[in-house]
Motif scaffolding. Structure first.
Motif: not given
Ligand code: BJ8
Length: 385
Positions: A40-41, A79, A81-82, A109, A112, A250-251, A276, A337, A341
């Motif tokens: 994920f990261c 968020c 993304l999550i 974070c 996540k 953010c990505p 990223c 959210a 960042y």
């Protein structure tokens, strides 16, 4: 609107095509019996999986398709993304997640971290404890120990042995990829740049869905050669007058390409990505001499990200890229959210303003309802540059 005329080799597919073609390649990989690790990261040390003969794939989701399913369990003010990533996991709609034999996450974070606890009920999950400091001996020792634990988990789960030579070879391979992708995005130092920001993002994003190392580096090299050749032949897809923008935050990828589109439709061009999806991953080489696991640990721990405190490496890279790419303005994209960042945006703005660099923060999510508003704000920003 900036027109893109350069003929594009395969690595330049659209986001959707890159993911789709990657799915087909992934199916073949699974059919051949090769193990797959989902990540994920950017802090995930890919070299450990490469050294084990495994394939690793990015799982961060980039569309709102599965957010309603995720919101049955996760809070809606989390968020995107999550939520999206978790939604794809529980609905089995992402073949990459489906095919992953092991999913690796880090304590980045809070959202996540807690999502991974839920994900562990569905998938085989390994969590790396990522320190929040980058400069102390304790943080470095903790992170190296975490990589030893990951190596042992991979060896156990996949029935393999990872030697130091395997790790050294993996570092060397990954360094080749980093060097080539850096060479590619550094083409946009030219004035005018030879490709639009949207194209650059597509290459960087798409490259992660190429799983055969030899094919991947050959494709990136072809991409570099074709962009250079077109430029030398006089193709200028971007106006020399277009203000040059650097993206941070953010990505990005998938639906968030809307941010690039509104900037470029306003007449500017994105020349660099500090986030990223871009330079953060490729800017530095991993040391090849000495203990490979220590080198990998040191390399990844130094990635700048708002989950770190202090986050000096992000500021250093940002300043360097602004000079290197002769940037006229910085746009920070924060996802709704994303507290780390969003809070750090205040310091980034002050840091850039002190250097006389115009800055705009755009907060968005994985929907498309805000495109008009993004467009208005980006237009006003570009106009004043
Ligand atoms: S190294 S940027 S990939 S943590 S999930 S922090 S958007 S609230 S992605 Fe990240 Fe690694 Fe850092 Fe890069 Fe915010 Fe959302 Fe958290 Fe996110």
């Amino acid at each position: 609107m900036i027109q893109m005329k350069t003929e594009l080799p395969q690595v330049f597919e659209s986001f959707a095509e890159a993911r789709q073609n990657g799915f087909l390649a992934m199916k073949k990989i699974k059919d051949s019996g090769t193990g797959v690790v989902g990540q994920f990261c950017t802090y995930t040390p890919q070299e450990i999986f490469t050294a084990a003969g495994l394939v690793c794939v990015g799982l961060c989701s980039t569309s709102d398709e599965t957010i309603p399913a995720a919101e049955k369990i996760l809070p809606s003010n989390l968020c995107p993304l999550i939520k999206s990533s978790y939604g794809f996991a529980i609905t089995d709609k992402c073949p990459y997640m489906y095919f992953s034999d092991l999913v690796v996450g880090e304590t980045t974070c809070d959202g996540k971290v807690k999502m991974y606890e839920l994900l562990a009920k569905e998938k085989n999950v390994h969590i790396l404890e990522l320190p929040r400091r980058q400069d102390t001996l304790e943080a470095k020792a903790l992170w190296r120990a975490e990589l030893v634990r990951l190596k042992e988990r991979v060896e156990k789960d996949f029935g393999v042995t990872i030697t130091d030579d395997n790790l050294r070879d993996a570092i060397r391979r990954r360094n080749v990829e980093r060097r080539l992708l850096k060479e590619l995005y550094e083409l946009s130092q030219l004035t005018p740049p030879p490709i639009t920001g949207l194209r650059q993002l597509q290459i960087l994003f798409g490259a992660q869905f190429k799983f055969d190392w030899h094919e991947k580096v050959a494709e990136i090299q072809r991409a570099i050669d074709s962009i250079r050749a077109a430029y030398e032949a006089g193709e200028r897809p971007v106006s020399e007058a277009a203000p040059r923008i650097l993206i941070t935050g953010c990505p990005m990828g998938g639906v968030t390409e809307k941010v690039i589109k509104v900037i470029e439709e306003a007449g500017a061009v994105v020349v660099a990505f500090e986030n990223c999806t871009g330079a953060k991953q490729m800017d530095r080489q991993c040391r090849e001499e000495g203990d490979p696991l220590t080198n990998i640990a040191d390399h990844y721990l130094q990635i700048g990200c708002s989950v770190m405190t202090p986050d000096n490496n992000r500021f250093e890279l940002l300043e360097r890229l602004c000079k290197q790419f002769q940037v006229d303005g910085v746009v920070e994209m924060t996802l709704q959210a994303c507290h780390t960042y969003a809070v750090e945006a205040h310091s980034i703005k002050a840091f850039l303003q002190e250097k006389g660099m115009p800055y705009l923060q755009l907060e968005t999510d994985y929907g498309t309802a805000d495109i008009g508003q993004l467009s208005t704000r980006a237009g006003a920003f570009v106009e004043m540059l």
